[in-house]
Write a protein that holds these residues in place. Structure first.
Motif, PDB file in Angstrom:
ATOM      1  N   ARG A   1       0.860  -1.182   0.000  1.00  0.00           N
ATOM      2  CA  ARG A   1       0.000   0.000   0.000  1.00  0.00           C
ATOM      3  C   ARG A   1       0.895   1.230   0.000  1.00  0.00           C
ATOM      4  NH1 ARG A   1      -5.382  -1.599  -0.935  1.00  0.00           N
ATOM      5  NH2 ARG A   1      -5.626  -3.641   0.057  1.00  0.00           N
TER       6      ARG A   1
ATOM      7  N   GLU B   1      -1.804 -11.249   3.989  1.00  0.00           N
ATOM      8  CA  GLU B   1      -3.241 -11.226   3.706  1.00  0.00           C
ATOM      9  C   GLU B   1      -3.603 -12.373   2.778  1.00  0.00           C
ATOM     10  OE1 GLU B   1      -7.004  -8.361   2.739  1.00  0.00           O
ATOM     11  OE2 GLU B   1      -5.019  -7.605   2.219  1.00  0.00           O
TER      12      GLU B   1
ATOM     13  N   ARG C   1      -6.401 -10.929   7.290  1.00  0.00           N
ATOM     14  CA  ARG C   1      -5.086 -10.357   7.577  1.00  0.00           C
ATOM     15  C   ARG C   1      -4.532 -10.937   8.865  1.00  0.00           C
ATOM     16  NH1 ARG C   1      -6.596  -4.095   5.863  1.00  0.00           N
ATOM     17  NH2 ARG C   1      -7.001  -4.613   3.679  1.00  0.00           N
TER      18      ARG C   1
ATOM     19  N   THR D   1       2.738  -8.255   2.824  1.00  0.00           N
ATOM     20  CA  THR D   1       2.270  -6.892   2.637  1.00  0.00           C
ATOM     21  C   THR D   1       2.761  -5.961   3.743  1.00  0.00           C
ATOM     22  OG1 THR D   1       0.248  -5.539   2.529  1.00  0.00           O
ATOM     23  CG2 THR D   1       0.120  -7.582   3.787  1.00  0.00           C
TER      24      THR D   1
ATOM     25  N   GLN E   1       0.715  -3.796   5.007  1.00  0.00           N
ATOM     26  CA  GLN E   1      -0.496  -3.415   5.727  1.00  0.00           C
ATOM     27  C   GLN E   1      -0.284  -3.614   7.231  1.00  0.00           C
ATOM     28  OE1 GLN E   1      -3.669  -4.700   2.218  1.00  0.00           O
ATOM     29  NE2 GLN E   1      -3.267  -6.102   3.876  1.00  0.00           N
TER      30      GLN E   1
ATOM     31  N   HIS F   1      -5.666   0.714   5.651  1.00  0.00           N
ATOM     32  CA  HIS F   1      -4.843  -0.457   5.347  1.00  0.00           C
ATOM     33  C   HIS F   1      -3.487  -0.430   6.058  1.00  0.00           C
ATOM     34  CE1 HIS F   1      -7.638  -1.690   2.238  1.00  0.00           C
ATOM     35  NE2 HIS F   1      -7.524  -0.530   1.628  1.00  0.00           N
ATOM     36  N   LEU F   2      -2.843   0.725   6.059  1.00  0.00           N
ATOM     37  CA  LEU F   2      -1.484   0.815   6.575  1.00  0.00           C
ATOM     38  C   LEU F   2      -1.408   0.993   8.087  1.00  0.00           C
ATOM     39  CD1 LEU F   2       0.153   2.977   3.765  1.00  0.00           C
ATOM     40  CD2 LEU F   2       1.031   0.781   4.575  1.00  0.00           C
TER      41      LEU F   2
END
Length: 434
Positions: A48, A170, A228, A255, A257, A415-416
């Motif tokens: 992201r 994820e 996640r 990821t 995230q 998301h982050l």
């Protein structure tokens, strides 16, 4: 065609639109199609980027594949053809980019691509910068339309070459194509059971406080649900409890995230710029006020006396109740993104809480009755016995909040944003709880 195997990194971005498609789905499809004649070396990457970018399609995500093959040109041609045929090129903000990094280039491009990736998560990068870097590093790439997707494609390649960033995983399940755009069929009770069986190794599957599911999207894209968590085995275990419509394919991504990778530490408000995300310490300057739409706003003052508005927007639900308990003088740290000169709070740490007082008319020392105002600027007078006083009574109130870390509920989490359960310190989450 060489008979020797070569490693290849493929970065892709900006193939979706607000109406449909999904770059992660395209990546999963390519992984499955390519696996018949290439060796996929590691799990794909999903990164992201800066969440404040206004022209992003949806989640500002880019992806990368890492594989080994005999015929890199065959792979390159297939990838470009797939992107050209599946990307939502009619979308106004859809401008795909694809980047290829071959093994012999890894050593020469690693540092610059890694730096580019880390900048793209925090900063604002232009299309020209991405094109110039692609050319400077002599990378094979394809830019569709204005080529904005090159920014994410380069970033994803940089992430694949950089092992030193915090990561989570994820598990993404995808729908069969004939049902794209229709209501998703996922049993809610099974999602709550998946969470019960795997939390805290997985998170943000459901929101217990607001009693809603979080991991099932509502747009017309191919994603059925996403789980996640901290590692591959945890997200796989959670997914095994989910009861849903048929799944066409699935893919597990590594990821950034849930890492707070987008946040920048600053010492004062003068360092803040639009479309960036920050960690800022200061003092509550104004009483929190709830405005039209249900958003709660207050001003924060830094050590230099500069002010910035901080907001708990309506989607943060019960988190606003905490913000409304702040009073001027409270010392706090806010975490969040700045747009339109307002910091959108993702997390907050209450450092020091000032005492709160209720100001009341004084009690008469003679008869114990509450005095009345004797008029503007004339103090107070007891109507029963005539005793006068110039001073009010200040009663200390109990603050219905404690110092510590607080976060928005899962239904409002970006998301982050890093979940408090991932923090490795003693600032335990107090609110909103499970």
């Amino acid at each position: 065609m060489s008979s020797e195997h070569t490693k290849l990194i493929i970065g892709i971005d900006d193939t979706d639109s607000r109406e449909g498609m999904c770059t992660t789905y395209l990546c999963a499809l390519l992984r499955d199609d390519l696996s018949s004649f290439v060796q996929v070396i590691s799990e794909p990457i999903l990164v992201r980027l800066n969440p404040t970018i206004p022209y992003k399609t949806r989640g500002n995500a880019s992806v990368a594949l890492f594989l080994e093959c005999r015929d890199s040109q065959k792979v390159i041609d297939l990838v470009i053809d797939t992107v050209a045929s599946m990307a939502c090129l009619d979308g106004e903000n859809t401008n795909p980019g694809v980047v290829f990094v071959i093994e012999e280039q890894f050593g020469n491009v690693k540092n610059k691509l890694s730096s580019f990736f880390r900048r793209a998560v925090k900063d604002v990068i232009t299309i020209d910068e991405a094109k110039e870097l692609s050319s400077e590093l002599d990378l094979k790439f394809r830019a569709f339309k204005n080529g904005r997707g090159l920014i994410g494609a380069l970033s994803a390649c940089g992430a694949m070459l950089d092992p030193d960033w915090d990561h989570t995983y994820e598990y993404l399940a995808y729908r069969e194509k004939e049902v794209w755009g229709t209501k998703r069929e996922v049993e809610e009770l099974s999602l709550f059971e998946a969470d019960r069986q795997t939390y805290p190794d997985t998170w943000d599957t459901v929101d217990h406080v607001n009693n809603i599911t979080v991991c099932v999207p509502h747009s017309g894209d191919p994603v059925l649900y996403g789980i996640r968590g901290k590692d591959i085995s945890s997200v796989e275990k959670a997914a095994s409890f989910v009861i849903s419509e048929p799944v066409e394919r699935m893919c597990i991504y590594r990821t950034n995230q849930g890492t707070d990778m987008h946040l920048i530490h600053v010492s004062g408000i003068s360092e803040i710029k639009e479309m960036h995300s920050y960690i800022l310490e200061g003092e509550v300057f104004s009483e929190p006020a709830t405005i039209r739409g249900g958003h709660t706003i207050f001003s924060l003052k830094d050590s230099a006396g500069n002010l910035i508005d901080c907001a708990a927007f309506e989607p943060t639900k019960n988190f606003r109740e905490l913000v409304r308990k702040l009073i001027p003088g409270d010392r706090i740290v806010v975490y969040g993104s700045v747009t339109e000169n307002t910091l959108n709070i993702e997390k907050i740490k209450l450092l020091e809480l000032v005492k709160a007082y209720e100001i009341r008319n004084p009690l008469c020392p003679s008869c114990g009755k509450r005095m009345k105002s004797a008029g503007s600027g004339q103090g107070y007078r007891c109507k029963k016995c005539g005793t006068r006083s110039e001073f009010t009574e200040n009663k200390e109130l109990k603050r219905d909040v404690l110092p510590g870390f607080y976060e928005v509920p899962p239904c409002a989490r970006r998301h982050l944003a890093k979940q408090l359960l991932r923090f490795e310190n003693d600032d335990l989450p107090i609110y909103p709880g499970r």
